[in-house]
Design a protein around this motif. Structure first.
Motif, PDB file in Angstrom:
ATOM      1  N   ARG A  63       0.823  -1.674  -0.024  1.00 33.91           N
ATOM      2  CA  ARG A  63       0.020   0.074  -0.216  1.00 33.91           C
ATOM      3  C   ARG A  63       0.696   1.382   0.135  1.00 33.91           C
ATOM      4  NH1 ARG A  63      -4.708   1.727   1.910  1.00 33.91           N
ATOM      5  NH2 ARG A  63      -5.503  -1.164   2.680  1.00 33.91           N
ATOM      6  N   ILE A  64       0.418   2.614  -0.590  1.00 36.09           N
ATOM      7  CA  ILE A  64       0.837   3.575  -0.427  1.00 36.09           C
ATOM      8  C   ILE A  64       0.185   4.875  -0.883  1.00 36.09           C
ATOM      9  CG2 ILE A  64       1.841   5.390  -2.139  1.00 36.09           C
ATOM     10  CD1 ILE A  64       3.311   3.391  -4.017  1.00 36.09           C
ATOM     11  N   THR A  65      -0.006   4.884   0.892  1.00 37.83           N
ATOM     12  CA  THR A  65      -0.333   6.114   1.139  1.00 37.83           C
ATOM     13  C   THR A  65      -0.619   7.406   0.377  1.00 37.83           C
ATOM     14  OG1 THR A  65      -0.426   4.647   3.311  1.00 37.83           O
ATOM     15  CG2 THR A  65      -1.268   7.277   3.399  1.00 37.83           C
ATOM     16  N   ALA A  66       0.646   7.747  -0.243  1.00 37.36           N
ATOM     17  CA  ALA A  66       0.984   8.835  -0.347  1.00 37.36           C
ATOM     18  C   ALA A  66       2.592   9.007  -1.502  1.00 37.36           C
ATOM     19  CB  ALA A  66       0.897  10.178   0.478  1.00 37.36           C
ATOM     20  N   GLY A  67       2.574   9.699  -1.958  1.00 34.59           N
ATOM     21  CA  GLY A  67       3.899   9.583  -2.972  1.00 34.59           C
ATOM     22  C   GLY A  67       3.845  10.092  -4.640  1.00 34.59           C
ATOM     23  N   TYR A  68       4.497  10.000  -4.948  1.00 33.25           N
ATOM     24  CA  TYR A  68       4.939  10.474  -6.514  1.00 33.25           C
ATOM     25  C   TYR A  68       5.282   9.542  -7.293  1.00 33.25           C
ATOM     26  CZ  TYR A  68       3.121  15.065  -4.569  1.00 33.25           C
ATOM     27  OH  TYR A  68       2.403  15.933  -4.089  1.00 33.25           O
ATOM     28  N   TRP A  69       4.698   9.341  -8.762  1.00 42.75           N
ATOM     29  CA  TRP A  69       5.386   8.616  -9.812  1.00 42.75           C
ATOM     30  C   TRP A  69       5.932   9.074 -10.894  1.00 42.75           C
ATOM     31  CZ3 TRP A  69       7.987   4.560 -11.007  1.00 42.75           C
ATOM     32  CH2 TRP A  69       8.050   4.382 -12.383  1.00 42.75           C
ATOM     33  N   LEU A  70       7.406   9.369 -10.578  1.00 44.35           N
ATOM     34  CA  LEU A  70       8.061  10.985 -12.071  1.00 44.35           C
ATOM     35  C   LEU A  70       8.694  10.205 -12.801  1.00 44.35           C
ATOM     36  CD1 LEU A  70       8.996  13.574 -12.985  1.00 44.35           C
ATOM     37  CD2 LEU A  70      10.712  13.996 -11.045  1.00 44.35           C
ATOM     38  N   ASN A  71       8.573  10.226 -13.961  1.00 47.98           N
ATOM     39  CA  ASN A  71       9.107  10.163 -15.274  1.00 47.98           C
ATOM     40  C   ASN A  71       9.402  10.808 -16.247  1.00 47.98           C
ATOM     41  OD1 ASN A  71       7.559   8.807 -17.671  1.00 47.98           O
ATOM     42  ND2 ASN A  71       6.855   8.530 -15.861  1.00 47.98           N
ATOM     43  N   PHE A  72      10.492  10.985 -16.783  1.00 51.00           N
ATOM     44  CA  PHE A  72      11.250  11.831 -17.243  1.00 51.00           C
ATOM     45  C   PHE A  72      12.259  11.433 -19.236  1.00 51.00           C
ATOM     46  CE2 PHE A  72      13.401  12.126 -14.101  1.00 51.00           C
ATOM     47  CZ  PHE A  72      14.761  11.847 -14.188  1.00 51.00           C
ATOM     48  N   SER A  73      12.512  12.130 -20.566  1.00 52.18           N
ATOM     49  CA  SER A  73      12.778  12.419 -21.435  1.00 52.18           C
ATOM     50  C   SER A  73      14.551  12.494 -20.639  1.00 52.18           C
ATOM     51  CB  SER A  73      12.869  13.118 -22.064  1.00 52.18           C
ATOM     52  OG  SER A  73      13.060  14.092 -21.465  1.00 52.18           O
ATOM     53  N   SER A  74      15.536  11.426 -21.687  1.00 53.19           N
ATOM     54  CA  SER A  74      16.912  11.338 -21.392  1.00 53.19           C
ATOM     55  C   SER A  74      17.448  12.678 -21.977  1.00 53.19           C
ATOM     56  CB  SER A  74      17.314  10.598 -22.738  1.00 53.19           C
ATOM     57  OG  SER A  74      16.627   9.552 -22.207  1.00 53.19           O
ATOM     58  N   THR A  75      16.842  13.939 -22.464  1.00 53.34           N
ATOM     59  CA  THR A  75      17.197  14.962 -22.713  1.00 53.34           C
ATOM     60  C   THR A  75      16.826  16.097 -21.763  1.00 53.34           C
ATOM     61  OG1 THR A  75      16.086  14.943 -24.825  1.00 53.34           O
ATOM     62  CG2 THR A  75      16.436  17.012 -24.630  1.00 53.34           C
ATOM     63  N   LEU A  76      15.857  15.571 -20.764  1.00 56.28           N
ATOM     64  CA  LEU A  76      16.014  16.550 -19.550  1.00 56.28           C
ATOM     65  C   LEU A  76      16.849  15.761 -18.743  1.00 56.28           C
ATOM     66  CD1 LEU A  76      12.223  17.141 -19.190  1.00 56.28           C
ATOM     67  CD2 LEU A  76      13.610  19.033 -19.552  1.00 56.28           C
ATOM     68  N   TYR A  77      17.750  14.728 -18.623  1.00 58.81           N
ATOM     69  CA  TYR A  77      18.194  13.849 -17.772  1.00 58.81           C
ATOM     70  C   TYR A  77      19.576  14.185 -18.313  1.00 58.81           C
ATOM     71  CZ  TYR A  77      20.908  10.524 -15.257  1.00 58.81           C
ATOM     72  OH  TYR A  77      21.783   9.760 -14.653  1.00 58.81           O
ATOM     73  N   THR A  78      20.358  14.781 -19.106  1.00 58.83           N
ATOM     74  CA  THR A  78      21.174  15.085 -19.522  1.00 58.83           C
ATOM     75  C   THR A  78      21.943  17.022 -18.826  1.00 58.83           C
ATOM     76  OG1 THR A  78      20.837  14.112 -22.235  1.00 58.83           O
ATOM     77  CG2 THR A  78      22.353  16.355 -21.804  1.00 58.83           C
ATOM     78  N   GLU A  79      20.971  17.829 -19.075  1.00 55.78           N
ATOM     79  CA  GLU A  79      21.102  18.764 -18.466  1.00 55.78           C
ATOM     80  C   GLU A  79      21.590  18.019 -16.593  1.00 55.78           C
ATOM     81  OE1 GLU A  79      22.225  22.492 -17.145  1.00 55.78           O
ATOM     82  OE2 GLU A  79      21.786  21.661 -19.451  1.00 55.78           O
ATOM     83  N   PHE A  80      21.603  17.309 -16.393  1.00 56.79           N
ATOM     84  CA  PHE A  80      21.760  16.974 -14.529  1.00 56.79           C
ATOM     85  C   PHE A  80      23.725  16.683 -14.649  1.00 56.79           C
ATOM     86  CE2 PHE A  80      22.249  13.356 -11.911  1.00 56.79           C
ATOM     87  CZ  PHE A  80      22.432  13.826 -10.718  1.00 56.79           C
ATOM     88  N   LEU A  81      23.598  15.476 -16.106  1.00 54.06           N
ATOM     89  CA  LEU A  81      25.119  14.881 -16.482  1.00 54.06           C
ATOM     90  C   LEU A  81      26.288  15.863 -16.833  1.00 54.06           C
ATOM     91  CD1 LEU A  81      23.628  11.770 -18.324  1.00 54.06           C
ATOM     92  CD2 LEU A  81      24.788  11.709 -15.453  1.00 54.06           C
ATOM     93  N   LEU A  82      25.403  17.377 -17.431  1.00 52.06           N
ATOM     94  CA  LEU A  82      26.247  18.066 -18.216  1.00 52.06           C
ATOM     95  C   LEU A  82      27.090  18.516 -16.750  1.00 52.06           C
ATOM     96  CD1 LEU A  82      25.244  19.625 -21.309  1.00 52.06           C
ATOM     97  CD2 LEU A  82      26.951  18.173 -21.105  1.00 52.06           C
ATOM     98  N   GLN A  83      26.259  19.382 -15.849  1.00 53.24           N
ATOM     99  CA  GLN A  83      26.323  19.218 -13.979  1.00 53.24           C
ATOM    100  C   GLN A  83      27.283  18.864 -13.559  1.00 53.24           C
ATOM    101  OE1 GLN A  83      23.370  21.902 -12.469  1.00 53.24           O
ATOM    102  NE2 GLN A  83      22.365  22.780 -14.546  1.00 53.24           N
ATOM    103  N   HIS A  84      26.620  17.152 -13.418  1.00 51.09           N
ATOM    104  CA  HIS A  84      26.739  16.641 -12.004  1.00 51.09           C
ATOM    105  C   HIS A  84      27.650  15.632 -12.810  1.00 51.09           C
ATOM    106  CE1 HIS A  84      23.417  18.170 -10.510  1.00 51.09           C
ATOM    107  NE2 HIS A  84      24.228  18.496  -9.433  1.00 51.09           N
ATOM    108  N   LEU A  85      29.669  15.905 -12.773  1.00 55.40           N
ATOM    109  CA  LEU A  85      30.269  14.906 -13.818  1.00 55.40           C
ATOM    110  C   LEU A  85      30.498  13.358 -12.564  1.00 55.40           C
ATOM    111  CD1 LEU A  85      32.402  17.728 -15.589  1.00 55.40           C
ATOM    112  CD2 LEU A  85      30.645  16.396 -16.389  1.00 55.40           C
ATOM    113  N   ASP A  86      30.237  13.757 -11.621  1.00 52.37           N
ATOM    114  CA  ASP A  86      31.216  12.165 -11.113  1.00 52.37           C
ATOM    115  C   ASP A  86      30.479  11.427 -11.034  1.00 52.37           C
ATOM    116  OD1 ASP A  86      29.096  12.489  -8.601  1.00 52.37           O
ATOM    117  OD2 ASP A  86      29.487  14.773  -9.539  1.00 52.37           O
ATOM    118  N   PRO A  87      30.881   9.995 -11.162  1.00 55.42           N
ATOM    119  CA  PRO A  87      31.100   8.843 -11.571  1.00 55.42           C
ATOM    120  C   PRO A  87      29.292   8.493 -10.915  1.00 55.42           C
ATOM    121  CG  PRO A  87      33.037   8.281 -11.165  1.00 55.42           C
ATOM    122  CD  PRO A  87      32.417  10.135 -10.644  1.00 55.42           C
ATOM    123  N   LEU A  88      29.022   9.135  -9.512  1.00 54.50           N
ATOM    124  CA  LEU A  88      27.467   8.534  -8.889  1.00 54.50           C
ATOM    125  C   LEU A  88      26.986   9.121 -10.037  1.00 54.50           C
ATOM    126  CD1 LEU A  88      28.966  10.088  -5.556  1.00 54.50           C
ATOM    127  CD2 LEU A  88      28.279   7.581  -6.208  1.00 54.50           C
TER     128      LEU A  88
END
Length: 258
Positions: A63-88
């Motif tokens: 049971r989930i009483t409250a939460g969110y399901w989030l999904n997004f494109s690789s295009t949006l994810y690219t900006e995160f990778l450009l700003q965070h170059l570490d392996p994590l």
């Protein structure tokens, strides 16, 4: 580009969660049960965030009483990778991982999610959403430690500044312009950037320009002269000098490495 939905109810593993886009997150506010993947079953806990790899069906048992399901494109994810170059950062969605939030972190996370939902409804452009999502991922994954100490208002100010910078860094270098965009005095903006981001506006603009330069040199067919013009340099020599000061190697040496 991005889908964000509240999620609640009783689930059984016979039915998989649907996602339009490949990058998936389950943000649990209150729940008990399991998230079931090919790699195994993972306990659903209050204030737990799951970073889910692209491959494999996502099933829930419990049971989930409250939460969110989030999904997004690789295009949006690219900006995160450009700003965070570490392996994590690069490995964040490689295998299923999760992070348990403190009470303070969870309050900020749900507030950021609520704001993100409003931005999606208002149909903000891709550049803005990419900046917002990058900040959200950096915060929830614990990669941007400085964000944890900020208030919600300060987090929103960081987001606003990064969105303005990302839109105008090629053509606007004036502190007055960015101060007006932030609704601050020049002195207040300078203090804010120094305290929160630890850099001056001049350095932040140079960092953004050089990050774009690396991207264009690596993934485009533009000549060096064209890239210099795109980035707002009147003369190519000014661009090449700035690039060498920033990277420690010349443009030609960089091109040979990529």
């Amino acid at each position: 580009m991005i889908q964000l939905e509240p999620i609640s109810g009783v689930f059984n593993r016979e039915r998989a969660l649907q996602a339009i886009y490949p990058m998936r997150m389950l943000i649990v506010k209150q729940a008990d049960g399991f998230l079931c993947m090919n790699s195994g079953d993972y306990e659903l806990r209050d204030k737990r965030i799951f970073f889910i790899p692209e491959e494999g069906l996502v099933r829930l048992e419990g049971r989930i009483t409250a939460g969110y399901w989030l999904n997004f494109s690789s295009t949006l994810y690219t900006e995160f990778l450009l700003q965070h170059l570490d392996p994590l950062a690069k490995n964040l969605f490689l295998n299923l991982s999760f992070r348990d939030l403190s009470i303070q972190e969870s309050v900020k996370t749900y507030s950021l999610i609520d704001q993100l939902k409003r931005e999606i409804v208002e149909e903000k452009d891709t550049r803005f959403l990419a900046q917002y999502l990058s900040l959200f991922l950096g915060f929830t994954a614990g990669l941007d430690g400085y964000l944890a100490a900020l208030t919600l208002d300060e987090l929103q100010q960081v987001l606003r500044f990064k969105a303005i910078l990302d839109q105008y860094y090629r053509v606007e270098r004036s502190i007055q312009f960015y101060a007006e965009g932030m609704g601050m005095s020049i002195g207040k903006l300078n203090k804010f950037l120094d305290r929160v981001l630890g850099k001056s506006l001049t350095v932040l603009i140079k960092d953004r320009i050089m990050r774009e330069a690396e991207e264009l040199l690596t993934h485009s067919d533009f000549s060096i002269d064209q890239i210099a013009a795109i980035l707002g340099f009147e003369q190519t020599v000014n661009f090449t000098k700035s690039f060498k000061r920033h990277k420690g190697i010349s443009v030609l040496q960089f091109c040979k490495l990529v």
